[in-house]
Design a protein around this motif. Structure first.
Motif, PDB file in Angstrom:
ATOM      1  N   UNK A 125       1.258  -0.986   0.299  1.00  0.00           N
ATOM      2  CA  UNK A 125       0.098   0.206  -0.158  1.00  0.00           C
ATOM      3  C   UNK A 125       0.584   1.682  -0.206  1.00  0.00           C
ATOM      4  N   UNK A 126       0.520   2.252  -0.672  1.00  0.00           N
ATOM      5  CA  UNK A 126       1.325   3.447  -0.335  1.00  0.00           C
ATOM      6  C   UNK A 126       1.338   4.531   0.540  1.00  0.00           C
ATOM      7  N   UNK A 127       2.517   4.872   1.213  1.00  0.00           N
ATOM      8  CA  UNK A 127       3.116   5.171   2.520  1.00  0.00           C
ATOM      9  C   UNK A 127       3.410   3.724   3.626  1.00  0.00           C
ATOM     10  N   UNK A 128       3.346   2.720   3.497  1.00  0.00           N
ATOM     11  CA  UNK A 128       3.622   1.843   4.454  1.00  0.00           C
ATOM     12  C   UNK A 128       4.894   1.548   4.088  1.00  0.00           C
ATOM     13  N   UNK A 129       5.794   0.763   4.177  1.00  0.00           N
ATOM     14  CA  UNK A 129       6.734   0.270   4.642  1.00  0.00           C
ATOM     15  C   UNK A 129       6.510  -1.452   4.802  1.00  0.00           C
ATOM     16  N   UNK A 130       7.409  -1.997   3.940  1.00  0.00           N
ATOM     17  CA  UNK A 130       7.102  -3.644   3.392  1.00  0.00           C
ATOM     18  C   UNK A 130       8.210  -4.363   3.884  1.00  0.00           C
ATOM     19  N   UNK A 131       8.007  -5.181   4.142  1.00  0.00           N
ATOM     20  CA  UNK A 131       9.343  -5.805   4.338  1.00  0.00           C
ATOM     21  C   UNK A 131       9.298  -7.996   3.289  1.00  0.00           C
ATOM     22  N   UNK A 132      10.453  -8.076   3.241  1.00  0.00           N
ATOM     23  CA  UNK A 132      10.116  -9.124   2.270  1.00  0.00           C
ATOM     24  C   UNK A 132      11.558  -9.886   3.196  1.00  0.00           C
ATOM     25  N   UNK A 133      11.284 -10.811   4.103  1.00  0.00           N
ATOM     26  CA  UNK A 133      12.572 -11.475   5.437  1.00  0.00           C
ATOM     27  C   UNK A 133      12.603 -13.435   4.484  1.00  0.00           C
ATOM     28  N   UNK A 134      14.297 -13.134   4.259  1.00  0.00           N
ATOM     29  CA  UNK A 134      13.907 -14.474   4.352  1.00  0.00           C
ATOM     30  C   UNK A 134      15.407 -15.105   4.354  1.00  0.00           C
ATOM     31  N   UNK A 135      16.063 -15.534   4.239  1.00  0.00           N
ATOM     32  CA  UNK A 135      18.196 -16.214   4.490  1.00  0.00           C
ATOM     33  C   UNK A 135      18.129 -16.554   3.286  1.00  0.00           C
ATOM     34  N   UNK A 136      19.188 -16.398   3.111  1.00  0.00           N
ATOM     35  CA  UNK A 136      20.048 -16.273   2.184  1.00  0.00           C
ATOM     36  C   UNK A 136      19.485 -17.195   1.186  1.00  0.00           C
ATOM     37  N   UNK A 137      19.526 -17.086  -0.519  1.00  0.00           N
ATOM     38  CA  UNK A 137      18.971 -17.787  -1.063  1.00  0.00           C
ATOM     39  C   UNK A 137      17.693 -18.605  -1.572  1.00  0.00           C
ATOM     40  N   UNK A 138      17.032 -17.675  -0.866  1.00  0.00           N
ATOM     41  CA  UNK A 138      15.651 -17.562  -0.528  1.00  0.00           C
ATOM     42  C   UNK A 138      15.213 -17.051  -1.741  1.00  0.00           C
ATOM     43  N   UNK A 139      15.643 -16.047  -2.926  1.00  0.00           N
ATOM     44  CA  UNK A 139      15.180 -15.433  -3.944  1.00  0.00           C
ATOM     45  C   UNK A 139      14.978 -13.635  -3.601  1.00  0.00           C
ATOM     46  N   UNK A 140      15.236 -13.329  -2.195  1.00  0.00           N
ATOM     47  CA  UNK A 140      14.971 -12.308  -2.327  1.00  0.00           C
ATOM     48  C   UNK A 140      15.475 -11.322  -2.968  1.00  0.00           C
ATOM     49  N   UNK A 141      17.069 -11.065  -2.906  1.00  0.00           N
ATOM     50  CA  UNK A 141      17.447 -10.137  -4.197  1.00  0.00           C
ATOM     51  C   UNK A 141      17.156 -10.035  -5.689  1.00  0.00           C
ATOM     52  N   UNK A 142      16.622 -11.108  -5.940  1.00  0.00           N
ATOM     53  CA  UNK A 142      15.851 -11.313  -6.734  1.00  0.00           C
ATOM     54  C   UNK A 142      13.740 -11.011  -7.174  1.00  0.00           C
TER      55      UNK A 142
END
Lengths: 221, 257
Positions: B31-48
Motif C-alpha cells: 500500500x502507498x506509504x507503508x514500509x513492507x518487509x520481505x524476509x528470508x534466509x540467503x538463497x530464498x530469492x529475496x534479491x531476485x
C-alpha cells in the motif's frame, strides 16, 4: 669522438622525431581505439548492452589486426601511407602504421579497463534510469579513469617500441639512427647510446603516467 | 488500487544442471506509504524478487504493477522514466568511488538532464536531509559504512522517488549503525511519503521498521502478515524458523554482554 656537435644534433633530432611519432600516433590510436574499446566492453557478454554478433565481428577484426607483426604491417600499409602523407618514409609517414598498430591494442586496453568497473555501480545507475550513453560517460569512463590512464602509459611504451622498429624502412627517430649506425655501419657506440635513450624515454613516460594516475585516484584515503 | 502489486512472478535461471526456479508464483501488494518487509534466509530469492520489481532482472513470467501500470510492458525508454520514481539502495552502497560525495548525490539529477552546476547545488539539500553536509567534498573511500549508506540515501532522494527498494541495505552495517539508518528510512517514509520495500534476512530489521512482512523461503511466499501478528502468531514453519534464529542471536548477544 662520438660526442661531436653533429652527433649530438642528430640524437636530439632523433629524440624529437621519436616523441613526435609516439605522441601523435598514441593520440590518433586513441581516437580509433577508445570507441572500439567502448564498443567491445558494452556489446560483450557481460556488457550493459550485449550484442553477440556485433561483438564477434569487432572482436575478430581486433584480433586479426593485433596478430599482424608490426614489421609486416609497416610494409603492407605503404600504399595507404603514400596516399595519406605523400611519401612512405620519415616520421610523419610512420604515424600511419603506428596508429593502425596502436588502435586495436588500445581498444583491448580500454575494453579491459571498462570491464573492471564494479557491476553494482552500473546497476545503481540503471536503477536511476540512466541511458547506456550516460552510463558510458558518467559511470564507466569516470570510474575506470585510473586504469585508462595507466593504459595510456602502457600504450605509449608499446608505440615507442614499435616506432623504433620503423627505422628499418627509414621511419625516422631514434630507431632509425640505431639501425643506420649500429646495423649498417657497425657503429656500436651510437647504437648503444640510442638504445639507452629509448630505455630512458620509456622510463620517463612510465614514471609520469604512474604519478599522474596516483594523483587523480580518489579511492585511497 | 494497490500502489505496488506483484502478480504471479516467476523467475527461472538456466544453469548447467538444468533449470533452477528462483521465484515461483509470488504475489503480494504494497500500500502507498507503508514500509513492507520481505524476509528470508540467503538463497530464498529475496534479491531476485526485488530486482524483478525495477526490472534489473526480467521475470520469466508474471508481472509487476506500479500504480496500476505494468512495469513489464514498458519500452526501454518508458522503463527508464519509470525507474526514476523507483529508487534503490544496496547492501554495498554502490557509490561511484571516483566522484565526491556531492557529485554522487548529483548523479541522478544529471541523469534526469540537469546541468552539472545546478545538480550540485540541489544535491546539497539532500545531503543536509541525511545529516552529512560536512562530507560533501569527501570521497566515498574516506567514509564509514553508515555514512556511505547515508550518501546512497541522499542520492536516491535526489530523484524524488515514490517507492524505495532496499536490497539488504543494512546487512553490511553494525547493529548500532543499522538502527540509525533504519531511523533515517522511517524519517524519509514519513517526511516525503515514500513507500519503502525492504529486503532483509534479519528479523530485527523487520521488527524495527516494517508495517507488514512477507516470509520468503525457497522462492515461495510462505506467509504474509502485519509484523505484530507474525511475531505473536507465526503460522508457518518458515516464519517460526526465522523467529527462532533471531532469538538465538539475541541470546548470543546477551551472553556476550
Amino acid at each position: 669522438m662520438i660526442f661531436d656537435e653533429k652527433v649530438m644534433e642528430m640524437l636530439l633530432e632523433g629524440i624529437r622525431d621519436t616523441l613526435f611519432m609516439v605522441l601523435v600516433s598514441t593520440a590518433a590510436g586513441y581516437a580509433l581505439g577508445l570507441p572500439l574499446g567502448i564498443l567491445l566492453a558494452v556489446s560483450g557478454k557481460d556488457g550493459i548492452h550485449p550484442r553477440p554478433v556485433l561483438y564477434r565481428i569487432f572482436d575478430i577484426i581486433t584480433n586479426i589486426l593485433r596478430s599482424v607483426p608490426f614489421l609486416i604491417l609497416l610494409i603492407l600499409v605503404i600504399p595507404l601511407t603514400r596516399a595519406i602523407i605523400g611519401r612512405s618514409y620519415g616520421p610523419e609517414a610512420t604515424i600511419v602504421p603506428l596508429t593502425l598498430a596502436a588502435a586495436p591494442f588500445i581498444g583491448r586496453m580500454v575494453e579491459s579497463s571498462l570491464k573492471e568497473v564494479d557491476h553494482g555501480v552500473i546497476e545503481a545507475a540503471q536503477s536511476m534510469g540512466a541511458t547506456d550513453g550516460q552510463i558510458i560517460v558518467k559511470v564507466l569512463l569516470g570510474e575506470a579513469r585510473i586504469s585508462l590512464l595507466i593504459g595510456v602509459t602502457i600504450s605509449m611504451g608499446t608505440v615507442l617500441g614499435y616506432s623504433a622498429m620503423a627505422g628499418v624502412i627509414g621511419g625516422g627517430g631514434l630507431g632509425d639512427i640505431a639501425i643506420r649506425y649500429g646495423y649498417y655501419r657497425y657503429d656500436t657506440q651510437i647504437m648503444i647510446i640510442t638504445v639507452v635513450i629509448l630505455v630512458a624515454l620509456v622510463q620517463v613516460l612510465q614514471f609520469i603516467g604512474m604519478r599522474l594516475a596516483a594523483r587523480v585516484d580518489k579511492r585511497k584515503k | 488500487m494497490a500502489f505496488l502489486k506483484a502478480d504471479r512472478l516467476c523467475k527461472e535461471f538456466i544453469s548447467d544442471d538444468g533449470k533452477i526456479s528462483a521465484l515461483s508464483d509470488i504475489s503480494f501488494e504494497v500500500e502507498k506509504g507503508e514500509i513492507f518487509g520481505i524476509i528470508g534466509l540467503s538463497g530464498a530469492g529475496k534479491s531476485t524478487l526485488v530486482r524483478c520489481i525495477n526490472r534489473l532482472e526480467e521475470p520469466t513470467s508474471g508481472c509487476v504493477l506500479f500504480k496500476d501500470r505494468s512495469i513489464n510492458g514498458l519500452s526501454a525508454k518508458e522503463l527508464r522514466k519509470e525507474r526514476r520514481k523507483i529508487g534503490m539502495i544496496f547492501q554495498h552502497f554502490n557509490l561511484l568511488m571516483q566522484r565526491s560525495v556531492l557529485d554522487n548525490v548529483a548523479l541522478p539529477l544529471e541523469i534526469a538532464g540537469a546541468k552539472r552546476k545546478e545538480a550540485r547545488e540541489k544535491a546539497w539539500e539532500y545531503l543536509e536531509a541525511v545529516g552529512i553536509p560536512d562530507k560533501a567534498n569527501a570521497f566515498p573511500s574516506q567514509l564509514s559504512g553508515g555514512q556511505k549508506q547515508r550518501v546512497a540515501i541522499a542520492r536516491v532522494l535526489a530523484s524524488d522517488p515514490e517507492l524505495l527498494l532496499c536490497d539488504e541495505a543494512t546487512s553490511a552495517l553494525d547493529p548500532q549503525t543499522t538502527r540509525q539508518i533504519l531511523a533515517l528510512l522511517r524519517d524519509i517514509n514519513k517526511k516525503y511519503g515514500i513507500t519503502i520495500l525492504i529486503i532483509t534476512h534479519a528479523m530485527t530489521v523487520v521488527q524495527e521498521i516494517c508495517d507488514r512482512v512477507a516470509v520468503l523461503e525457497g522462492g515461495r511466499l510462505m506467509e504474509m502478515n502485519t509484523v505484530k501478528e507474525l511475531f505473536a502468531h507465526p503460522r508457518t514453519k518458515a516464519a517460526k524458523r526465522l523467529l527462532l534464529i533471531q532469538e538465538d542471536d539475541n541470546e548470543e548477544k546477551e551472553a556476550v554482554l
